[in-house]
Design an enzyme around this catalytic site. Structure first.
Site, mmCIF file in Angstrom:
data_model
loop_
_atom_site.group_PDB
_atom_site.id
_atom_site.type_symbol
_atom_site.label_atom_id
_atom_site.label_comp_id
_atom_site.label_asym_id
_atom_site.label_seq_id
_atom_site.Cartn_x
_atom_site.Cartn_y
_atom_site.Cartn_z
ATOM 1 N N TRP A 1 107.349 2.656 70.214
ATOM 2 C CA TRP A 1 106.841 1.030 70.474
ATOM 3 C C TRP A 1 106.158 0.696 69.063
ATOM 4 O O TRP A 1 106.657 1.370 68.366
ATOM 5 C CB TRP A 1 105.270 1.796 71.256
ATOM 6 C CG TRP A 1 104.899 1.320 71.844
ATOM 7 C CD1 TRP A 1 104.192 -0.223 72.493
ATOM 8 C CD2 TRP A 1 103.858 1.060 70.549
ATOM 9 N NE1 TRP A 1 103.348 -0.326 71.774
ATOM 10 C CE2 TRP A 1 102.547 -0.427 71.087
ATOM 11 C CE3 TRP A 1 102.938 1.796 69.890
ATOM 12 C CZ2 TRP A 1 101.576 -0.315 69.924
ATOM 13 C CZ3 TRP A 1 101.932 1.148 68.447
ATOM 14 C CH2 TRP A 1 101.118 -0.014 69.269
ATOM 15 N N ASP B 1 94.440 -12.012 79.219
ATOM 16 C CA ASP B 1 95.341 -10.916 79.053
ATOM 17 C C ASP B 1 94.610 -9.309 79.254
ATOM 18 O O ASP B 1 93.677 -10.050 80.514
ATOM 19 C CB ASP B 1 95.798 -10.274 77.605
ATOM 20 C CG ASP B 1 97.200 -9.530 78.009
ATOM 21 O OD1 ASP B 1 96.880 -8.293 78.169
ATOM 22 O OD2 ASP B 1 97.736 -9.453 77.475
ATOM 23 N N ASP B 2 94.658 -8.534 79.453
ATOM 24 C CA ASP B 2 94.388 -7.439 80.572
ATOM 25 C C ASP B 2 92.968 -7.075 80.323
ATOM 26 O O ASP B 2 91.808 -7.283 79.306
ATOM 27 C CB ASP B 2 94.605 -6.149 79.979
ATOM 28 C CG ASP B 2 94.798 -4.329 80.829
ATOM 29 O OD1 ASP B 2 94.100 -4.732 81.857
ATOM 30 O OD2 ASP B 2 94.538 -3.601 79.854
ATOM 31 N N ARG C 1 98.111 6.439 78.883
ATOM 32 C CA ARG C 1 96.906 5.691 78.708
ATOM 33 C C ARG C 1 96.216 6.097 80.355
ATOM 34 O O ARG C 1 96.219 4.337 80.862
ATOM 35 C CB ARG C 1 98.310 4.635 79.013
ATOM 36 C CG ARG C 1 97.450 3.228 78.161
ATOM 37 C CD ARG C 1 97.697 1.883 78.783
ATOM 38 N NE ARG C 1 97.182 0.955 77.786
ATOM 39 C CZ ARG C 1 97.154 -0.665 77.640
ATOM 40 N NH1 ARG C 1 97.543 -1.132 78.765
ATOM 41 N NH2 ARG C 1 96.500 -1.410 76.506
ATOM 42 N N TRP D 1 103.661 -10.444 83.041
ATOM 43 C CA TRP D 1 104.020 -8.906 84.240
ATOM 44 C C TRP D 1 104.209 -7.536 83.255
ATOM 45 O O TRP D 1 105.061 -6.961 82.087
ATOM 46 C CB TRP D 1 105.084 -8.988 85.059
ATOM 47 C CG TRP D 1 105.394 -8.268 85.934
ATOM 48 C CD1 TRP D 1 105.306 -6.917 85.630
ATOM 49 C CD2 TRP D 1 105.950 -8.121 87.166
ATOM 50 N NE1 TRP D 1 105.961 -6.304 86.242
ATOM 51 C CE2 TRP D 1 106.137 -6.603 87.843
ATOM 52 C CE3 TRP D 1 106.405 -8.756 88.287
ATOM 53 C CZ2 TRP D 1 106.799 -5.798 89.341
ATOM 54 C CZ3 TRP D 1 105.982 -9.064 89.344
ATOM 55 C CH2 TRP D 1 106.665 -7.315 89.638
ATOM 56 N N ASP D 2 103.052 -7.059 82.891
ATOM 57 C CA ASP D 2 103.009 -5.437 81.932
ATOM 58 C C ASP D 2 103.824 -4.546 82.546
ATOM 59 O O ASP D 2 103.519 -4.485 83.837
ATOM 60 C CB ASP D 2 101.544 -5.404 81.567
ATOM 61 C CG ASP D 2 101.726 -5.395 80.184
ATOM 62 O OD1 ASP D 2 102.667 -4.159 79.414
ATOM 63 O OD2 ASP D 2 101.079 -5.438 79.195
ATOM 64 N N ASN E 1 103.386 -0.485 81.157
ATOM 65 C CA ASN E 1 102.980 0.584 79.776
ATOM 66 C C ASN E 1 103.108 1.824 79.958
ATOM 67 O O ASN E 1 102.347 2.801 79.128
ATOM 68 C CB ASN E 1 101.227 0.203 79.672
ATOM 69 C CG ASN E 1 100.987 -0.865 78.805
ATOM 70 O OD1 ASN E 1 101.868 -1.552 77.788
ATOM 71 N ND2 ASN E 1 100.310 -1.875 80.173
ATOM 72 N N CYS F 1 107.152 -8.317 79.826
ATOM 73 C CA CYS F 1 106.314 -7.293 79.494
ATOM 74 C C CYS F 1 106.072 -6.157 79.494
ATOM 75 O O CYS F 1 106.347 -5.251 80.418
ATOM 76 C CB CYS F 1 104.765 -8.078 78.903
ATOM 77 S SG CYS F 1 103.449 -6.770 77.161
ATOM 78 N N ASP G 1 104.763 -6.006 70.332
ATOM 79 C CA ASP G 1 102.916 -5.648 70.453
ATOM 80 C C ASP G 1 102.434 -5.879 68.691
ATOM 81 O O ASP G 1 102.411 -6.152 68.356
ATOM 82 C CB ASP G 1 102.938 -3.942 70.626
ATOM 83 C CG ASP G 1 101.869 -4.229 72.426
ATOM 84 O OD1 ASP G 1 102.664 -5.623 73.119
ATOM 85 O OD2 ASP G 1 101.461 -3.128 72.595
#
Ligand code: DGJ
Length: 725
Positions: free
Chosen positions: A201, A368-369, A445, A479-480, A482, A528, A550
């Site tokens: 990451w 975003d988020d 997360r 479209w993430d 994580n 993403c 990121d």
């Protein structure tokens, strides 16, 4: 003809502009790969040399009569497990009797114009019937009734080819596929380095170079996604070859899940490369009459170095992988709210970003988020895809109308494959996440992974997304994804299908992406995964651009962008200018301009000086858009060769224009810095923009220019733009 069958020699010759791949039908229908490399003519064709010296520890096959054959030594095209080949084999199928010996022999073939679609999988495609030619070789294991169709497509002009395999169970009993690679390639020697992309990451796709030695050199993923850690790309680079010269074999898998690329060098100093789904954690149960399709591997051979290999991948992906409106249409210049506000925003704040963005020429605001459920941090609400009216009073319509009224487009963030334990959807459906009964679930997360293998789950998520995307004017979706997959089990998938889950998850994701892009063909989809954790050709089939990392520090981005450029074109690489501290705005802009340029900052916090710089960058973005998005990339100074500076060029396809960018990573006292440029037309005369200096392409490429008077302190950068007269 790009694919010819030489009847007498029983040889298939697959020719691109610069390469030949040969498949030979040997004794007893055994398929060989005697040659892959620089192009060779059809005739004369007396035969290839095989290693025919081996001991009793390398077995032959009792029915093979011609010459001295051993399945342990010959270059087998698609070798099965357990029948005398002790190298890494490409396929193993366990039959109802519990045995997994596998031996596919030639049955028939067909050659035709065009390319078939791969069921449920992304793949390269033909725009016109004459763009590529396909060979299908049907093979059969007579003992078990398993059939393997080897599918080869040649993109002749682009110097690329693809390979995939379809397994069919033509027996009366079920069987289990234990491994099934998409491609297996044999090379006659092992004088190569393997170049591949490793990372983590915030530091994706760094270049790693390993010399092939006897034994195995492998890269892989077991994370359920292609991942930050290894990219499904590898190149075998002949010793002595480099960026601009020498033999290179490039391999890339059009797949977003667990993969494996292994180079196996045997005791005869030959190399076999297998590329496909990672057999680790994979078994596919095939009932009588069922079929299994592997993902597609892309193969590129060139004798003009890594740079040309990359340009071949870029052209193929821009022409024959990326789809939809934004394949050719100009993408809107965006500003994203993430680094500007994280979860701390409301309608007024976002509108204030849009107002300032408008002044400098930005064309789209991406929220975003944090806009849904009750999400104010990363601890909840994934899966509750309805608007948080505490933050956005009156709902999305109010916000979007205000943004649109300023003349800006609007984009939104989703993470469809995830579910928060603290969410309405999880409380209602605790079995909708991946899990194994009676086993603790790993959390990352503060979220679980949703069970994408389930159609009912996908229907729910699609329904929620459809409600929002069909109701409001939304031009873009990010479209993430994580986290990675753990306790990969599905409530609906018991034995004997348990080990299908990783692949079924990927198929489910592709299905949802397909539904989304079909229902909303005008939406620009950007993928993403915690930055660039799923930057692979599978994703590019659905989204023409992917957030590369990121990490928005311009100097650290350089290694990421150079690595990404190994096989992915500039037009696919999300790259933004942020408030990161280490360099000035000019360098941030010069670096981000390499990709799908945008901003990731609070525009109200820009100084007046920086506002003027941003306006300049926006002009430059428009001026160089076509050159960067549709031009050819030449890496001039690579970070893996030089830790002081990096530089690269974009050259127009007709060689009428060239943009050179140079960044100093570490200050050094520079008395003489001569750069020899690349990719120009030697006959053309080029003028350096903003000056009266004129040079022939031959001069620029051979004598070069002394650039020591340009700024060279740490973090400095400059560009030189040349136009042909
Ligand atoms: C990870 C992405 O890479 C970021 O750009 C941002 O979208 C965050 N996720 C949001 O949670």
């Amino acid at each position: 003809m790009p694919i010819t069958y030489l009847e007498q020699e029983k040889i298939f010759k697959l020719d691109t502009a610069g390469s030949t791949y040969v498949v030979q039908v040997f004794d007893q229908g055994i398929l060989l790969c005697p040659y892959y490399g620089a192009k060779i003519p059809d005739t004369p064709f007396d035969g290839f040399c095989f290693r025919d010296w081996f001991s009793s520890f390398s077995p032959s096959n009792a029915s093979v009569t011609s010459g001295s054959y051993s399945s342990d030594v010959f270059p087998l095209e698609y070798s099965g497990f357990g029948v005398g080949d002790f190298r890494k084999t490409a396929v193993a199928i366990r039959n109802a009797d519990g045995n997994n010996c596998t031996d596919f022999r030639y049955v028939s073939h067909r050659i035709y114009a065009g390319k078939p679609k791969l069921k449920d999988l992304p793949a390269t495609y033909a725009n016109t019937g004459d763009e590529c030619t396909t060979l299908e070789i049907l093979t059969r294991d007579n003992t078990t009734g398993a059939e393997a169709t080897l599918i080869y497509t040649v993109f002749e002009k682009l110097s690329a080819m693809t390979k995939s395999v379809r397994i069919a169970n033509t027996s009366d009993c079920a069987m289990d596929i234990e491994k099934v690679y998409s491609a297996s390639v044999s090379l006659n020697d092992m004088d190569y380095d393997m170049y591949h992309l490793y990372g983590r990451w915030n530091a994706e796709r760094n270049m790693s170079v390993s010399k092939l030695e006897h034994g195995h050199t492998s890269i892989s993923s077991t994370r359920g996604s292609s991942s930050h850690y290894h990219n499904p790309f590898a190149a075998l680079v002949r010793h002595g070859a480099g960026e601009d010269q020498g033999e290179v074999y490039g391999f890339n898998l059009v797949y977003s899940g667990n993969f494996d690329i292994t180079a196996d060098c045997d005791y005869y100093e030959t190399t076999r490369v297998n590329i496909g789904i990672n057999p680790d954690g994979f078994t596919w149960h095939l009932d009588a009459g069922e079929e299994f399709q592997t993902p597609e591997a892309v193969l590129v051979y060139t004798n003009e170095g890594l740079g040309e290999m990359s340009r071949i991948f870029h052209r193929l992906y821009m022409n024959n992988l990326i789809r939809g409106k934004y394949k050719t249409e100009k993408r809107p210049l965006l500003i994203n709210s993430w680094e500007a506000a994280y979860f701390d925003f409301n309608t007024d704040k976002l509108v204030s970003f849009a107002e300032r963005a408008k002044e400098v020429g930005i064309e789209m605001l991406v929220m975003d988020d944090g806009w849904f459920g009750v999400r104010n941090s990363d601890n909840c609400s994934l899966g509750d895809w309805y608007v948080n009216e505490d933050k956005l009073p009156g709902g999305l319509g109010v916000l979007i109308d205000r943004v649109n009224a300023l003349g800006l487009k609007f984009g939104i963030w989703y993470e469809p494959e995830m579910i928060s334990p603290d969410s309405d959807i999880y409380r209602a459906h605790p079995d909708w996440c991946l899990h194994v009964p009676n086993r603790d679930k790993s959390i990352a997360r503060r979220q679980y992974v949703i069970d994408m293998s389930r159609e009912d789950v996908r229907d729910n998520i699609f329904g929620q997304m459809y409600d929002v995307l069909s109701k409001y004017k939304i031009d873009y979706v990010k479209w993430d994804f994580n986290r990675n997959l753990t306790e990969a089990g599905s409530a609906l998938l018991g034995a004997p299908h348990g080990e299908e889950i990783f692949h079924r998850f990927v198929l489910g994701t592709y299905d949802l992406m397909n539904r989304l892009t079909t229902a909303f063909p005008d939406i620009l989809l950007e993928n993403c995964s915690g930055g660039g954790g799923r930057f692979d050709p599978g994703m590019l089939y659905y989204s023409p651009q992917i957030w590369a990392s990121d990490n928005t520090d311009a100097l650290e981005r350089i290694a990421i962008q150079f690595g990404t450029s190994m096989c992915y074109p500039a037009s696919t690489m999300g790259a933004h200018v942020s408030m990161s501290r280490r360099t000035g705005f000019a360098t941030k802009g010069n670096v981000a301009m390499w990709g799908t340029f945008g901003y990731e900052l609070d525009p109200n916090r820009l100084s007046e000086k920086d506002v003027e710089l941003v306006k300049e960058q926006v002009k430059e973005y428009h001026r160089t858009y076509d050159l960067i998005h549709y031009g050819d990339l030449y890496r001039v100074t690579c970070p893996w060769e030089n830790s002081y500076r990096s530089s690269w060029e974009f050259v127009a396809p007709d060689k009428s224009e060239m943009l050179y960018t140079d960044v100093t990573l570490r200050y050094y006292h520079c008395m003489k810095y001569i750069v020899r440029f690349k990719g120009l037309d030697p006959e053309k005369i080029y003028r350096l923009d903003g000056t009266e200096q004129r040079y022939s392409g031959a001069f620029l490429m051979n004598a070069g220019l002394n650039l020591s008077r340009y700024p060279h302190s740490t973090g400095d950068s400059f560009t030189l733009h040349f136009y042909a007269e």
